[in-house]
Scaffold this motif. Structure first.
Motif, mmCIF file in Angstrom:
data_model
loop_
_atom_site.group_PDB
_atom_site.id
_atom_site.type_symbol
_atom_site.label_atom_id
_atom_site.label_comp_id
_atom_site.label_asym_id
_atom_site.label_seq_id
_atom_site.Cartn_x
_atom_site.Cartn_y
_atom_site.Cartn_z
ATOM 1 N N PHE A 110 50.045 48.666 4.446
ATOM 2 C CA PHE A 110 51.315 48.469 5.148
ATOM 3 C C PHE A 110 52.389 48.196 4.108
ATOM 4 C CE2 PHE A 110 54.550 46.176 7.443
ATOM 5 C CZ PHE A 110 54.614 46.862 8.636
ATOM 6 N N LEU B 71 56.779 49.491 2.871
ATOM 7 C CA LEU B 71 58.048 50.058 3.319
ATOM 8 C C LEU B 71 57.934 51.581 3.491
ATOM 9 C CD1 LEU B 71 60.756 48.910 4.074
ATOM 10 C CD2 LEU B 71 61.520 49.256 1.733
ATOM 11 N N LEU C 254 56.694 52.457 6.940
ATOM 12 C CA LEU C 254 57.749 52.350 7.957
ATOM 13 C C LEU C 254 58.734 53.508 7.846
ATOM 14 C CD1 LEU C 254 58.434 48.516 7.848
ATOM 15 C CD2 LEU C 254 57.203 49.790 9.602
ATOM 16 N N GLN C 255 59.049 53.914 6.631
ATOM 17 C CA GLN C 255 59.994 55.012 6.438
ATOM 18 C C GLN C 255 59.410 56.354 6.866
ATOM 19 O OE1 GLN C 255 60.777 54.241 2.295
ATOM 20 N NE2 GLN C 255 62.535 52.946 2.770
ATOM 21 N N ASN D 9 57.446 56.741 9.424
ATOM 22 C CA ASN D 9 57.209 56.694 10.865
ATOM 23 C C ASN D 9 58.446 56.229 11.628
ATOM 24 O OD1 ASN D 9 54.117 57.116 11.292
ATOM 25 N ND2 ASN D 9 54.341 55.869 9.466
ATOM 26 N N LEU E 288 59.240 53.377 15.217
ATOM 27 C CA LEU E 288 59.762 52.026 15.030
ATOM 28 C C LEU E 288 60.482 51.516 16.267
ATOM 29 C CD1 LEU E 288 61.282 52.233 11.449
ATOM 30 C CD2 LEU E 288 59.154 51.149 12.129
ATOM 31 N N LEU F 288 58.753 43.743 6.829
ATOM 32 C CA LEU F 288 59.512 43.960 8.062
ATOM 33 C C LEU F 288 60.962 43.496 7.895
ATOM 34 C CD1 LEU F 288 56.769 42.849 10.582
ATOM 35 C CD2 LEU F 288 57.670 45.177 10.310
ATOM 36 N N ALA G 22 62.840 45.933 5.887
ATOM 37 C CA ALA G 22 63.124 47.142 6.669
ATOM 38 C C ALA G 22 64.249 46.920 7.675
ATOM 39 C CB ALA G 22 61.862 47.599 7.386
#
Length: 121
Positions: free
Chosen positions: A57, A59, A62-63, A65, A69, A108, A111
């Motif tokens: 997990f 950054l 997250l970028q 997907n 989000l 998180l 982000a």
């Protein structure tokens, strides 16, 4: 699940470690409008055939997907939450930031998520 939108990010070492794998995939398929399932494996048995995210997990996850989000807070739903759970130490050291172990919450926050919506079990 009709009125709830869930994104489950399930992180493990290998495929063998994924508890309830088939049931979770079935849940995601049966509830595709509001249940997104993302698997992360740090050491997949066969990285070339693994369909989920390979790594930890971070950054970059997250970028990669952005459509999954949740928006925190969602304009029409102030009850949106991010809930973290895992074995001891996972929340504090289960993520990477520039190749350094760090907390999932710090990723998180970096982000852009508001810390008041992040809870731990």
């Amino acid at each position: 699940l009709d009125s709830v939108r869930i994104w489950l990010v399930y992180s493990n070492v290998s495929e063998e470690d994924i508890i309830f794998h088939d049931w979770l995939k079935e849940m995601a398929a049966d509830n595709s409008n509001n249940f997104t399932l993302s698997f992360i494996l740090s050491k997949p048995q066969n990285p070339k055939t693994w369909e989920g995210y390979h790594g930890v997990f971070d950054l970059a996850f997250l970028q990669e997907n952005p459509s999954s989000l949740p928006r925190i807070p969602a304009e029409d739903n102030q009850d949106t939450r991010i809930v973290l759970c895992g074995p001891p130490g996972y929340e504090d050291y289960g993520a990477l930031d520039n190749d350094k172990q760090t907390s999932i919450k710090s990723i998180l926050l970096k982000a852009g998520f508001d810390g008041k919506y992040i809870e731990s079990l």
